[in-house]
Design an enzyme around this catalytic site. Structure first.
Site, short mmCIF file in Angstrom:
data_model
loop_
_atom_site.label_atom_id
_atom_site.label_comp_id
_atom_site.label_asym_id
_atom_site.label_seq_id
_atom_site.Cartn_x
_atom_site.Cartn_y
_atom_site.Cartn_z
N SER A 1 0.84 -1.20 0.00
CA SER A 1 0.00 0.00 0.00
C SER A 1 0.87 1.24 0.00
O SER A 1 1.97 1.25 0.58
CB SER A 1 -0.85 -0.03 1.27
N TYR B 1 -1.76 -1.07 10.75
CA TYR B 1 -2.03 -1.64 9.41
C TYR B 1 -0.87 -1.32 8.46
O TYR B 1 -0.31 -2.21 7.82
CB TYR B 1 -3.36 -1.09 8.84
N LYS C 1 2.13 -3.81 6.64
CA LYS C 1 2.47 -3.91 5.20
C LYS C 1 3.98 -3.71 5.01
O LYS C 1 4.62 -4.42 4.24
CB LYS C 1 1.70 -2.86 4.41
P1 NAD Z 1 -10.81 -7.19 1.17
O1 NAD Z 1 -11.02 -7.17 2.64
O2 NAD Z 1 -11.99 -7.02 0.29
O3 NAD Z 1 -10.03 -8.51 0.75
C1 NAD Z 1 -9.17 -9.21 1.61
C2 NAD Z 1 -9.61 -10.65 1.61
O4 NAD Z 1 -8.77 -11.42 2.46
C3 NAD Z 1 -11.05 -10.85 2.12
O5 NAD Z 1 -11.75 -11.63 1.19
C4 NAD Z 1 -10.86 -11.59 3.45
O6 NAD Z 1 -11.95 -12.46 3.71
C5 NAD Z 1 -9.55 -12.30 3.21
N1 NAD Z 1 -8.76 -12.59 4.42
C6 NAD Z 1 -8.43 -11.73 5.42
N2 NAD Z 1 -7.69 -12.35 6.35
C7 NAD Z 1 -7.50 -13.63 5.90
C8 NAD Z 1 -6.81 -14.75 6.42
N3 NAD Z 1 -6.16 -14.70 7.59
N4 NAD Z 1 -6.83 -15.90 5.71
C9 NAD Z 1 -7.51 -15.98 4.53
N5 NAD Z 1 -8.20 -14.94 4.01
C10 NAD Z 1 -8.19 -13.79 4.69
O7 NAD Z 1 -9.71 -6.07 0.85
P2 NAD Z 1 -9.19 -5.51 -0.54
O8 NAD Z 1 -9.55 -4.07 -0.59
O9 NAD Z 1 -9.59 -6.40 -1.65
O10 NAD Z 1 -7.63 -5.58 -0.29
C11 NAD Z 1 -6.85 -6.67 -0.73
C12 NAD Z 1 -5.42 -6.47 -0.28
O11 NAD Z 1 -4.94 -5.22 -0.79
C13 NAD Z 1 -5.25 -6.38 1.23
O12 NAD Z 1 -4.05 -7.03 1.59
C14 NAD Z 1 -5.15 -4.90 1.49
O13 NAD Z 1 -4.41 -4.63 2.66
C15 NAD Z 1 -4.42 -4.43 0.26
N6 NAD Z 1 -4.67 -3.01 -0.04
C16 NAD Z 1 -5.96 -2.57 -0.15
C17 NAD Z 1 -6.21 -1.21 -0.39
C18 NAD Z 1 -7.61 -0.68 -0.44
O14 NAD Z 1 -7.79 0.53 -0.25
N7 NAD Z 1 -8.63 -1.49 -0.72
C19 NAD Z 1 -5.12 -0.34 -0.60
C20 NAD Z 1 -3.83 -0.84 -0.51
C21 NAD Z 1 -3.62 -2.19 -0.23
C1 WQD Z 2 -9.49 9.58 1.14
C2 WQD Z 2 -9.69 11.06 1.41
C3 WQD Z 2 -9.93 11.56 3.75
C4 WQD Z 2 -13.71 9.43 4.29
C5 WQD Z 2 -6.86 4.54 3.18
C6 WQD Z 2 -5.78 3.82 3.93
C7 WQD Z 2 -4.72 3.34 2.98
C8 WQD Z 2 -5.31 2.55 1.83
C9 WQD Z 2 -6.45 3.25 1.18
C10 WQD Z 2 -5.24 0.21 2.33
C11 WQD Z 2 -8.91 11.56 2.63
C12 WQD Z 2 -11.21 11.88 3.00
C13 WQD Z 2 -12.57 9.97 3.75
C14 WQD Z 2 -14.75 10.30 4.72
C15 WQD Z 2 -13.43 12.17 4.00
N1 WQD Z 2 -5.86 1.30 2.28
N2 WQD Z 2 -12.43 11.32 3.61
N3 WQD Z 2 -14.56 11.65 4.55
O1 WQD Z 2 -7.08 7.60 3.93
O2 WQD Z 2 -6.18 7.91 1.58
O3 WQD Z 2 -6.28 5.68 2.54
O4 WQD Z 2 -7.39 3.68 2.17
O5 WQD Z 2 -4.07 0.01 2.15
O6 WQD Z 2 -3.83 2.59 3.73
O7 WQD Z 2 -5.21 4.70 4.88
O8 WQD Z 2 -8.38 6.76 1.91
O9 WQD Z 2 -10.74 6.77 1.24
O10 WQD Z 2 -10.17 6.81 3.71
O11 WQD Z 2 -9.72 8.84 2.34
O12 WQD Z 2 -13.32 13.40 3.89
O13 WQD Z 2 -15.79 9.87 5.23
O14 WQD Z 2 -11.07 11.27 1.74
O15 WQD Z 2 -9.69 12.50 4.75
O16 WQD Z 2 -8.51 12.88 2.35
P1 WQD Z 2 -6.94 7.10 2.57
P2 WQD Z 2 -9.83 7.23 2.33
#
Ligand code: NAD
Ligand code: WQD
Length: 339
Positions: free
Chosen positions: A125, A150, A154
């Protein structure tokens, strides 16, 4: 035909990636404990592609379950999405986050090594960059100090994978740093289905548009940005999924360890997001300005040049596409997969 094990493949990004893997003729095994997903996403992926997905319900912390998957299938590579991702919850329950994300990833790598599978794509991330010193963010910039467990989990997994590769060059590792994934498959059949009240901006706006939530709180309008609200690099989940296909292609060339940003390189403010979503859904989004959210940064966006040059990957979809597809999913599935 290559076989890819997708951990967390029933989740938001995972399900979109599984769909594209099937379309690209990979055989796919999904391993997911369903703690934040429903098997319905995979049923819909199968219906959309006309292809089947092997689903194994299991936990990456359980080596017996993982061993049995590797013993039963000849796996070429793993795309590792499984993990917990709620920033606020990670502050409340750090041990859960380190156990799931760090221990789970170590356990997965151990089982992979035992079965001689050393090709992995890891979901990292942009949060690992912490508060950016300068923008846009490039992969060789300092990974700083993530401000929550979190983000730290990562970064820890990135470090584990780096050391693993140093110890044994047979490991081929691609670390993908996602910026802000949004949107849904254009069919409106699969999308993001958050539990409870969404933490992230786009699903929150979608639920205000659908009438499920009353009003968006905009967290701060006094940042050092053009309109004072936070700026992020939103990326369509379809583009993100495509990045994984490109990463798997790169792994097949056995290139060692590489880190790539997956972002568009373009930042949008919260107010710009509200505006774009209003156009997509054709109604006003009620919002109020609220105090800053603790731990938030002013702005964050990628330099995606490395992925363009080395993976031949470029984000194709516009902000308009992101909002249209998010709204299509939300309006078709107001209660998510239980609709
Ligand atoms: P998500 O929660 O929809 O998907 C994660 C999946 O992993 C889920 O289906 C959950 O059931 C499964 N899971 C969690 N813990 C597990 C375990 N111990 N064993 C087996 N399965 C497990 O999330 P997502 O948004 O699809 O994110 C996928 C990956 O990308 C995650 O690792 C997340 O940290 C990373 N990521 C997401 C974002 C975002 O904003 N969505 C941003 C950056 C990184
Ligand atoms: C985006 C913008 C908020 C909600 C997070 C995690 C990051 C990654 C992606 C997994 C910001 C603003 C948000 C609301 C708002 N996840 N906001 N009102 O914070 O960039 O990233 O998700 O890896 O690790 O930190 O994403 O969508 O929460 O926020 O004003 O109700 O929207 O302040 O500027 P963020 P977000």
């Amino acid at each position: 035909m290559k076989t890819i094990l997708v951990t967390g493949g029933a989740g938001y990004i995972g399900s979109h990636t599984v769909l594209q893997l099937l379309e690209a003729n990979y055989q796919v095994i999904v391993f997911d404990n369903l703690c934040n997903a429903s098997e319905e996403s995979l049923r819909r992926v199968s219906a959309l592609t006309g292809k089947s997905v092997t689903f194994v319900e299991g936990d990456i912390r359980n080596d017996t379950q993982l061993n049995s998957v590797f013993a039963q299938h000849s796996i070429d590579a793993v795309i590792h999405f499984a993990g917990l991702k709620a920033v606020g919850e990670s502050v409340q329950k750090p041990l859960n986050y380190y156990e799931n994300n760090v221990y789970g990833s170590i356990n997965l790598c151990q089982v992979m090594a035992q079965h001689g599978v050393k090709n992995i794509v890891f979901s990292s991330s942009a949060t690992v960059y912490g508060d950016p010193v300068s923008l846009p963010l490039r992969e060789n910039m300092s990974t700083g100090h993530p401000t929550n467990p979190y983000g730290m989990s990562k970064l820890m997994v990135e470090n584990v994978l780096t050391d693993l590769h140093s110890s044994d060059e047979n490991w081929n590792i691609v670390i993908l740093r996602y910026f802000n994934p949004v949107g849904a498959h254009p069919s409106g059949q699969i999308g993001e289905d958050p539990n409870g009240i969404p933490n992230n901006l786009m699903p929150y706006i979608s639920q205000v548009a659908s009438g499920k939530l009353e009003q968006l709180a905009v967290f701060g309008d006094d940042y050092d940005t053009a309109d004072g609200t936070g700026v992020r690099d939103y990326i369509h989940v379809e583009d993100l999924a495509d990045g994984h296909i490109k990463a798997i292609e790169r792994l097949s060339l056995s290139m060692g360890l590489d880190v790539y940003n997956l972002g568009t390189g373009q930042g949008y403010s919260v107010l710009e997001m509200i505006n774009a979503f209003e156009k997509a859904c054709g109604k006003p989004i009620s919002y109020k300005i609220a105090p800053r959210r603790s731990g938030d940064i002013a702005a964050c966006y990628a330099d995606p040049t490395k992925a363009a040059t080395e993976l031949n990957w470029n984000a194709q979809k516009s902000l308009e596409d992101m909002c249209r597809d998010a709204w299509h999913w939300q309006s078709n599935n107001p209660q998510g997969y239980t609709s």
